[in-house]
Design a protein around this motif. Sequence first.
Motif, PDB file in Angstrom:
ATOM      1  N   PRO A 180       0.825  -1.206   0.000  1.00  8.27           N
ATOM      2  CA  PRO A 180       0.000   0.000   0.000  1.00  8.27           C
ATOM      3  C   PRO A 180       0.864   1.264   0.000  1.00  8.27           C
ATOM      4  O   PRO A 180       0.401   2.365  -0.277  1.00  8.27           O
ATOM      5  N   THR A 181       2.152   1.102   0.319  1.00 12.23           N
ATOM      6  CA  THR A 181       3.133   2.181   0.384  1.00 12.23           C
ATOM      7  C   THR A 181       4.485   1.498   0.633  1.00 12.23           C
ATOM      8  O   THR A 181       4.529   0.277   0.837  1.00 12.23           O
ATOM      9  N   ASN A 182       5.600   2.250   0.592  1.00 13.33           N
ATOM     10  CA  ASN A 182       6.903   1.561   0.588  1.00 13.33           C
ATOM     11  C   ASN A 182       7.927   2.030   1.628  1.00 13.33           C
ATOM     12  O   ASN A 182       9.124   1.859   1.407  1.00 13.33           O
ATOM     13  N   VAL A 227     -11.285   6.333 -10.784  1.00  9.91           N
ATOM     14  CA  VAL A 227      -9.857   6.267 -10.416  1.00  9.91           C
ATOM     15  C   VAL A 227      -9.506   7.207  -9.257  1.00  9.91           C
ATOM     16  O   VAL A 227      -8.380   7.211  -8.779  1.00  9.91           O
ATOM     17  N   MET A 228     -10.477   8.001  -8.831  1.00 11.23           N
ATOM     18  CA  MET A 228     -10.190   8.966  -7.755  1.00 11.23           C
ATOM     19  C   MET A 228      -9.960   8.260  -6.422  1.00 11.23           C
ATOM     20  O   MET A 228      -9.117   8.660  -5.643  1.00 11.23           O
ATOM     21  N   ARG A 229     -10.762   7.269  -6.141  1.00  8.75           N
ATOM     22  CA  ARG A 229     -10.510   6.445  -4.961  1.00  8.75           C
ATOM     23  C   ARG A 229     -10.579   4.991  -5.395  1.00  8.75           C
ATOM     24  O   ARG A 229     -11.604   4.339  -5.321  1.00  8.75           O
ATOM     25  N   LEU A 275      -1.975   4.185  -9.192  1.00 11.60           N
ATOM     26  CA  LEU A 275      -0.563   4.468  -9.467  1.00 11.60           C
ATOM     27  C   LEU A 275      -0.109   5.656  -8.633  1.00 11.60           C
ATOM     28  O   LEU A 275      -0.763   6.702  -8.631  1.00 11.60           O
ATOM     29  N   MET A 276       0.990   5.464  -7.931  1.00  6.31           N
ATOM     30  CA  MET A 276       1.509   6.539  -7.076  1.00  6.31           C
ATOM     31  C   MET A 276       2.977   6.781  -7.401  1.00  6.31           C
ATOM     32  O   MET A 276       3.709   5.855  -7.719  1.00  6.31           O
ATOM     33  N   LYS A 277       3.373   8.055  -7.297  1.00  6.50           N
ATOM     34  CA  LYS A 277       4.808   8.359  -7.259  1.00  6.50           C
ATOM     35  C   LYS A 277       5.107   8.481  -5.784  1.00  6.50           C
ATOM     36  O   LYS A 277       4.468   9.270  -5.087  1.00  6.50           O
ATOM     37  N   PRO A 334      -1.743   6.810   9.021  1.00  7.42           N
ATOM     38  CA  PRO A 334      -0.926   5.604   9.200  1.00  7.42           C
ATOM     39  C   PRO A 334       0.534   5.760   8.759  1.00  7.42           C
ATOM     40  O   PRO A 334       1.355   4.881   9.007  1.00  7.42           O
ATOM     41  N   ILE A 335       0.887   6.864   8.104  1.00  8.89           N
ATOM     42  CA  ILE A 335       2.294   7.041   7.703  1.00  8.89           C
ATOM     43  C   ILE A 335       3.107   7.551   8.902  1.00  8.89           C
ATOM     44  O   ILE A 335       4.245   7.150   9.102  1.00  8.89           O
ATOM     45  N   GLY A 336       2.521   8.430   9.693  1.00 11.18           N
ATOM     46  CA  GLY A 336       3.155   8.898  10.927  1.00 11.18           C
ATOM     47  C   GLY A 336       3.962  10.164  10.775  1.00 11.18           C
ATOM     48  O   GLY A 336       4.033  10.753   9.687  1.00 11.18           O
ATOM     49  N   GLY A 342       4.189  11.550  -1.538  1.00  6.19           N
ATOM     50  CA  GLY A 342       3.367  10.842  -2.525  1.00  6.19           C
ATOM     51  C   GLY A 342       2.632  11.767  -3.483  1.00  6.19           C
ATOM     52  O   GLY A 342       2.226  12.871  -3.114  1.00  6.19           O
ATOM     53  N   ILE A 343       2.482  11.301  -4.718  1.00  2.66           N
ATOM     54  CA  ILE A 343       1.581  11.972  -5.676  1.00  2.66           C
ATOM     55  C   ILE A 343       0.685  10.896  -6.279  1.00  2.66           C
ATOM     56  O   ILE A 343       1.167   9.842  -6.704  1.00  2.66           O
ATOM     57  N   GLY A 344      -0.602  11.152  -6.296  1.00  3.06           N
ATOM     58  CA  GLY A 344      -1.559  10.196  -6.857  1.00  3.06           C
ATOM     59  C   GLY A 344      -1.631  10.376  -8.362  1.00  3.06           C
ATOM     60  O   GLY A 344      -2.393  11.193  -8.869  1.00  3.06           O
ATOM     61  N   SER A 380      -2.588   8.223 -10.896  1.00  2.00           N
ATOM     62  CA  SER A 380      -3.848   7.838 -11.550  1.00  2.00           C
ATOM     63  C   SER A 380      -4.994   8.733 -11.074  1.00  2.00           C
ATOM     64  O   SER A 380      -5.869   9.102 -11.855  1.00  2.00           O
ATOM     65  N   ARG A 381      -4.964   9.137  -9.797  1.00  2.00           N
ATOM     66  CA  ARG A 381      -6.010  10.049  -9.312  1.00  2.00           C
ATOM     67  C   ARG A 381      -5.966  11.379 -10.063  1.00  2.00           C
ATOM     68  O   ARG A 381      -6.999  11.992 -10.329  1.00  2.00           O
ATOM     69  N   LEU A 382      -4.758  11.830 -10.432  1.00  2.36           N
ATOM     70  CA  LEU A 382      -4.627  13.123 -11.116  1.00  2.36           C
ATOM     71  C   LEU A 382      -5.370  13.158 -12.451  1.00  2.36           C
ATOM     72  O   LEU A 382      -5.837  14.211 -12.875  1.00  2.36           O
TER      73      LEU A 382
END
Length: 442
Positions: free
Chosen positions: A108-110, A149-151, A156-158, A201-203, A316-318, A320-322
């Motif tokens: 879900p993230t890295n 694709v908004m949610r 796809l995330m950068k 949840p990222i903190g 992060g940049i969304g 696919s959301r963009l």
Amino acid sequence: MYISKLFFPILRENPTEAKIKSHQLMLRVGMVKQSSAGIYSWLPLGLKIMKKIENIVREEQNKIGAQELLMPTIQSAEIWKESGRYNDYGEEMLRITDRQKREMLYGPTNEELITEIFRSSIKSYKSLPQSLYHIQWKFRDELRPRFGVMRGREFLMKDAYTFDLTDKDAVNSYNKMYLAYLKTFKRMELAAIPMAADTGPIGGNLSHEFVILAETGESKIFADKRIFEIKTEDFNLDVDSLIKMRNDFDKYYAVTDDKYNKKDFEKKVLSSNQLVTKGIEVGHIFYFGDKYSKPLKANVDLQGGKKVSVKMGSYGIGISRLVGALIEAKFNNNIMKWPIEVSPYDIAILPMINKNDFTNLEKTEKIYKELTKNNIDVLVDDTEENLSAKIKKFNLIGIPNQIIIGQRKETDLLEYKEIDKKSQNLSIDKIIQKIKKEKNSI
Ligand code: P5A
């Protein structure tokens, strides 16, 4: 390209299942096709647009010295156990067991994986700072995937990650990303406001969401309008300039619901400057110090041999959301207009085609060659639909420039139209000049 040769599945009507305009448009013009809840196939048109967005993001990341790498989508649960997030992440994490009964997950993230990569190769403070990013699919088993694709569940995330020796250096890395984000969204002709945000949840304790205004956005925002007047060109990557940038932005009240305080807002912002509206979160940046480096033991040696945990941030940049967010921002009065840098093609040629008269097709062919020779990406509607149907269809496809070839006229001037403006008669050279200028001015 000739539309008759492309995979371009356009629907006659708006699909009923879509509630917001970006979702409707993306299904209608065949940009995406739902594969299952919150999971989409990207069809050629949608993919072409998403790739352009991806490229702008990539270029702006490279400009600040971030380096691209590529981590996998599937991760081992082990590192998530080390950070303590394996349990904390809850049901949004898609957990998988392989044939050896090993616990795996679809990332879900890295934060964990990049920290693991960092700790296995970087040992000395001399190798700092480091800034790494990738553009990769993520999976979050959202309870209510919606709005296309908004949610989504797969999106796809950068995501970028920075590693520094001290808090001060780390905040400087954070500020660099902050500036890169402002520039990235500006190239897409979006006004994104950085807003103080919760870290979830990222903190961490420093975080900004980048939000663009749109009625259909999921975040409610409260801001001082004057924040839009700050010019990003005034800032560069020098430490002092970055600090000035942050101060200039921080001066103005700008928060989402979770941070909103009525009393504060009314005290700090004159009522004539108050902006209360909805927005879409297109990016989110975090500074969390040693939240991951400490449990995962990502340490570097100092000169005297002492070990310290590196200070990290994630950004992060969304992507696919963009694609959807741009439609929400740019689709008005039934006309979509892609910003030139994101548009799937630079210009469209819409000829009226008569069955027994090939004059217009021949004329189209000539113009097409001339434009292509000048590196202009052209889409020709060579179908036999009537002109008004073509114009209606192209209002949805959203290519910002058009040449319309109607009744035969004894002139060398062409009917050129900026999609949302009145037609004008221009020579082919003028049109070429205009588009080249538009493309280079960014
Ligand atoms: C920052 C990079 C993070 O995950 N870790 C790595 C941090 N942040 S975030 O805010 O949770 O997500 C970053 C951006 O991804 C987009 N996004 C989504 N896009 C489509 N569908 C989703 N379900 C979704 N969730 C997040 C947003 O643009 C967000 O700002």
